[in-house]
Design an enzyme around this catalytic site. Structure first.
Site, short mmCIF file in Angstrom:
data_model
loop_
_atom_site.label_atom_id
_atom_site.label_comp_id
_atom_site.label_asym_id
_atom_site.label_seq_id
_atom_site.Cartn_x
_atom_site.Cartn_y
_atom_site.Cartn_z
N TYR A 101 -26.27 -30.22 68.39
CA TYR A 101 -25.96 -28.71 68.52
C TYR A 101 -25.96 -28.04 67.21
O TYR A 101 -26.15 -27.07 66.77
CB TYR A 101 -24.45 -28.52 68.94
CG TYR A 101 -24.26 -28.29 70.44
CD1 TYR A 101 -24.36 -29.78 71.05
CD2 TYR A 101 -23.97 -27.29 71.16
CE1 TYR A 101 -24.36 -29.76 72.40
CE2 TYR A 101 -23.94 -27.47 72.60
CZ TYR A 101 -23.93 -28.47 73.37
OH TYR A 101 -23.81 -28.46 74.68
N GLU A 279 -12.38 -23.87 78.57
CA GLU A 279 -12.25 -22.51 79.32
C GLU A 279 -10.90 -22.52 80.21
O GLU A 279 -10.46 -21.37 80.42
CB GLU A 279 -13.79 -22.42 80.15
CG GLU A 279 -13.80 -20.79 80.35
CD GLU A 279 -15.48 -20.71 80.50
OE1 GLU A 279 -15.95 -20.24 79.67
OE2 GLU A 279 -15.62 -21.26 81.93
N1 UDP Z 1 -20.30 -28.45 70.62
C1 UDP Z 1 -20.76 -28.97 69.70
N2 UDP Z 1 -21.63 -30.28 69.69
C2 UDP Z 1 -21.40 -30.94 71.08
C3 UDP Z 1 -20.74 -30.09 71.89
C4 UDP Z 1 -20.18 -28.79 71.84
O1 UDP Z 1 -21.10 -28.74 68.31
O2 UDP Z 1 -22.01 -32.08 71.07
C5 UDP Z 1 -19.69 -27.07 70.20
C6 UDP Z 1 -20.77 -25.82 70.06
O3 UDP Z 1 -20.27 -24.96 69.04
C7 UDP Z 1 -20.75 -25.59 71.64
C8 UDP Z 1 -19.37 -25.71 72.04
O4 UDP Z 1 -18.92 -26.90 71.26
O5 UDP Z 1 -21.40 -24.58 71.56
C9 UDP Z 1 -19.13 -25.63 73.48
O6 UDP Z 1 -20.09 -26.43 74.07
P1 UDP Z 1 -21.23 -25.81 75.05
O7 UDP Z 1 -21.72 -24.75 74.47
O8 UDP Z 1 -22.19 -27.09 75.40
O9 UDP Z 1 -20.21 -25.38 76.12
P2 UDP Z 1 -20.58 -24.43 77.41
O10 UDP Z 1 -21.03 -23.14 76.79
O11 UDP Z 1 -21.72 -25.02 78.32
O12 UDP Z 1 -19.15 -24.43 78.19
#
Ligand code: UDP
Ligand code: MN
Length: 335
Positions: A101, A279
């Site tokens: 990320y 969430e």
């Molecule tokens: N995140 C990260 N590394 C990871 C997984 C998640 O830094 O391997 C952080 C990142 O800020 C990401 C947030 O956690 O935007 C939430 O994860 P994601 O965006 O995949 O969740 P979604 O929006 O799909 O619920």
């Protein structure tokens, strides 16, 4: 020029064709709205013709408990921005970027520099396992700074999703509350595409999830497992909020992140995990403590048949966009 039966026939023919054409347009529009199943939101072409959003069924400006429901171009948002304009408020964004990320980080920061709370003090708190990737540091505007907080690499997307609340709780408690007034937690896999100003500043601000905006409560993915601390019973809850962007005063955010990380911990001890991870716990918390400021899906948007068309897209979720189009894995430029 016409007379007698010919004139009557032509007129009848004209009236008939107008009726058929109007019927066809109504039918096609009806089909379109039914397909997105969000009847309360106008089509984009209608929106631009009408100008800025005004109070009404299409653009509710208040929640049932009287909190502002924010559309950035509305008059009430302009008033809110005016109210804050003369205060030297210190604001911040807390961003977690771990593992792959990290590649989203520069885009989020560079677009925040163009659109996020311009003319305010802004501190970016970047929690990352790869601080070197921020070298050289992006160039920031005046009154804006970036602070890197090294965190350990954590395996597993689920684990991370559930660790963020605890990380934030300790960071806000130890440090952020001493340095700024407001903190917003933002997913790194996003970009700002239009102005996000002081209209978002509330004691406790949460953002409506675009897919469930305008939907019946029945469709909200509230946690249904009775054993989970995130469980929401029938009849509880007002809206379904996204975990991609929420914030508020440090004191409120400290309470929120502490409470949510406790709920998560209690579930983990019993081997329970809420379906929508962070969430779900956020939504549980916001049932009891309703936000004082609710952002419309302008502040959480991606291109999908389920997302409503909004007057202005301000914060775009690249990650959820990729998920909705099936492009995942972090291998392409966008995803
Ligand atoms: N995140 C990260 N590394 C990871 C997984 C998640 O830094 O391997 C952080 C990142 O800020 C990401 C947030 O956690 O935007 C939430 O994860 P994601 O965006 O995949 O969740 P979604 O929006 O799909 O619920
Ligand atoms: Mn995300």
């Amino acid at each position: 020029m016409c007379a007698g039966v010919y004139c009557g026939n032509r007129r009848q023919l004209l009236v008939l064709s107008v009726c058929v054409l109007t019927g066809l347009i109504y039918f096609l529009r009806g089909k379109r709205l039914a397909a997105v199943s969000i009847p309360s939101v106008p089509l984009l072409s209608d929106v631009s013709r009408r100008g800025p959003p005004v109070e009404g069924e299409e653009f509710p400006m208040k929640t049932p408990w009287g909190a502002p429901l924010v559309w950035g171009d509305s008059e009430s948002s302009a008033w809110r921005r005016d109210e804050f304009a003369h205060h030297s408020i210190r604001t911040s964004l807390a961003i977690l970027a771990v593992g792959k990320y990290n590649h989203f980080l520069r885009r989020l920061l560079s677009t925040a520099e163009l659109h996020f709370l311009l003319n305010f003090y802004v501190t970016y708190y970047v929690l990352t396992d790869r601080p070197k990737e921020l070298d050289p540091l992006p160039k920031l505007g005046s009154n804006r700074e970036l602070k890197v907080i090294p965190v350990a690499e954590m395996p597993g997307w689920d684990t991370l999703g559930l660790r963020r609340m605890a990380l934030l709780a300790s960071l806000i408690g130890d440090r952020i509350h001493l340095e700024v007034d407001y903190v917003f937690c933002i997913d790194v896999d996003q970009e700002f595409t239009n102005a996000v100003g002081a209209e978002i500043l509330g004691k406790l601000t949460a953002t409506l999830h675009p897919v469930f905006y305008g939907q019946q409560r029945y469709y909200y993915p509230y946690e249904k497992d009775l054993d989970s601390m995130a469980y929401i019973a029938e009849g509880e809850g007002d809206y379904y909020y996204t975990s991609e962007f929420y914030g508020g005063l440090c004191s409120e955010m400290l309470a929120l992140t502490r409470a949510c990380s406790l709920l998560i911990l209690q579930d983990q001890e019993r081997g329970v995990k809420a379906q929508e991870l962070e969430e779900s716990y956020l939504n549980r918390y916001l049932v009891n403590r309703r936000p004082t400021c609710v952002l419309s899906p302008e502040y959480s948007w991606w291109d999908s048949p389920q997302a409503p068309e909004v007057p202005t897209q301000r914060l775009h979720s690249i990650g959820r966009q990729c998920l909705s189009t099936g492009k995942t894995g972090g291998n392409t430029d966008a995803c």
